[in-house]
Design an enzyme around this catalytic site. Structure first.
Site: not given
Length: 324
Positions: A61, A210, A212-213, A217
């Site tokens: 990363y 989630l 990736r978001g 929502g």
């Protein structure tokens, strides 16, 4: 700052105890657009204050940047942290290109480099980031087992493996956890590895819980930054995102009925799967903002009804777009 109840602890494999929710740190250094060092450090330290002590990073990363960041953030509180990092992937060959290297000599050298960047004398959970088809898995895990014997690593993990691969690795050295993408719209681990994990007493660590978001929502797929890696994912294309919005809307409706946030419902669902899969499931939602961290932590207090779970369980069948 807003206080959140200290999170409970759960046991993965091999006696490794971690917070019931962790913090994924990848986005603090790569993939999801602009990074902010100070805000990221503040987010990690706030996580520790809340009892979210399972911190997840990898040497790939940000080409090592993320390990340095995490190491600085936990300095002075190292004994409070269950620190996980990974070996075996190299992103430096070009954007969107990945090289897998599970060579035993590489693994040993990479561990020393990770320890240096993290500023620590041991890694609590060391994952093989991906399996290299060109190197026998038993040899790679054997090298990792040597790191355990040397006291540089406490527990071993694997990422994105099959049940057969988990069994082969476990025959060489006990495995504490398998990390896989797992969420309302990515259910692969249930059929690929969960059965063997439960049989062997190996915990599951869910990254991207989630979606990736998307499941929060709050993500507009059409407005992602130019350097946001989600632009390359099939589920975030304009057509797929429009279709998948129906799934996110269901999550949002359940959240509204309970007076919580959509992301909290998505995380609560992931946590609930542990009982049904027969092995603990620990989500590690990634964020680089204190606000989202606190919201995610509070998800552990969200209780979903049997009806909620039935509705949520059915959503994956309607997902449009491949995972990658």
């Amino acid at each position: 700052m807003k206080q959140v109840k200290q999170v409970k602890q759960v046991k993965l494999g091999g006696g490794l105890t971690v917070s019931a929710e962790g913090l994924g740190c990848m986005g603090m250094s790569s993939v999801y657009g602009h990074a902010d060092w100070d805000e990221s450090v503040a987010t990690i330290r706030r996580a520790l204050d809340l009892g979210i002590t399972h911190i997840d990073t990898a040497n790939a990363y940000g080409q090592g940047h993320n390990e340095v960041l995490v190491g600085r953030a936990v300095a002075g509180r190292r004994d409070d942290v269950t620190l996980a990092t990974k070996v075996g992937m190299d992103f430096t060959t070009g954007r969107g290109k990945v090289v897998i290297n599970n060579d035993p000599a590489h693994i040993k050298a990479a561990a020393d480099a990770s320890l240096l960047r993290l500023g620590t004398d041991r890694i609590d959970l060391y994952y093989l980031h991906r399996v290299d088809p060109g190197v026998p898995l038993e040899e790679s895990v054997g090298a990792m087992a040597e790191l355990v014997a040397e006291g540089k690593v406490r527990h071993l993990g694997l990422s994105e493996v099959s049940g057969e691969q988990l069994r082969a690795a476990y025959a060489v050295h006990p495995i504490a956890a398998v990390q896989s993408e797992y969420s309302l719209w990515t259910r692969d681990p249930e059929t690929v590895v969960a059965g063997v994990a439960a049989e062997l007493g190996v915990g599951l660590v869910a990254y991207a819980p989630l979606g990736r978001g998307f499941l929060t929502g709050t993500v507009d797929a059409g407005a992602l930054a130019a350097d946001d890696g989600r632009r390359r994912l099939a589920r975030f294309t304009a057509e797929a995102a429009a279709a998948n919005q129906a799934l996110a809307d269901v999550v949002k409706e359940i959240a509204a009925a309970r007076g919580v946030h959509a992301g909290q419902v998505a995380l609560a669902w992931v946590v609930s799967r542990g009982e049904r899969l027969g092995t603990p499931v620990v989500p590690i939602p990634g964020t680089k903002r204190v606000t989202w961290l606190e919201q995610n932590a509070a998800a552990l207090d969200v209780e979903l009804s049997a009806g909620d779970l039935t509705t949520l369980d059915a959503l994956a069948a309607g997902v449009v777009g491949a995972r990658y």
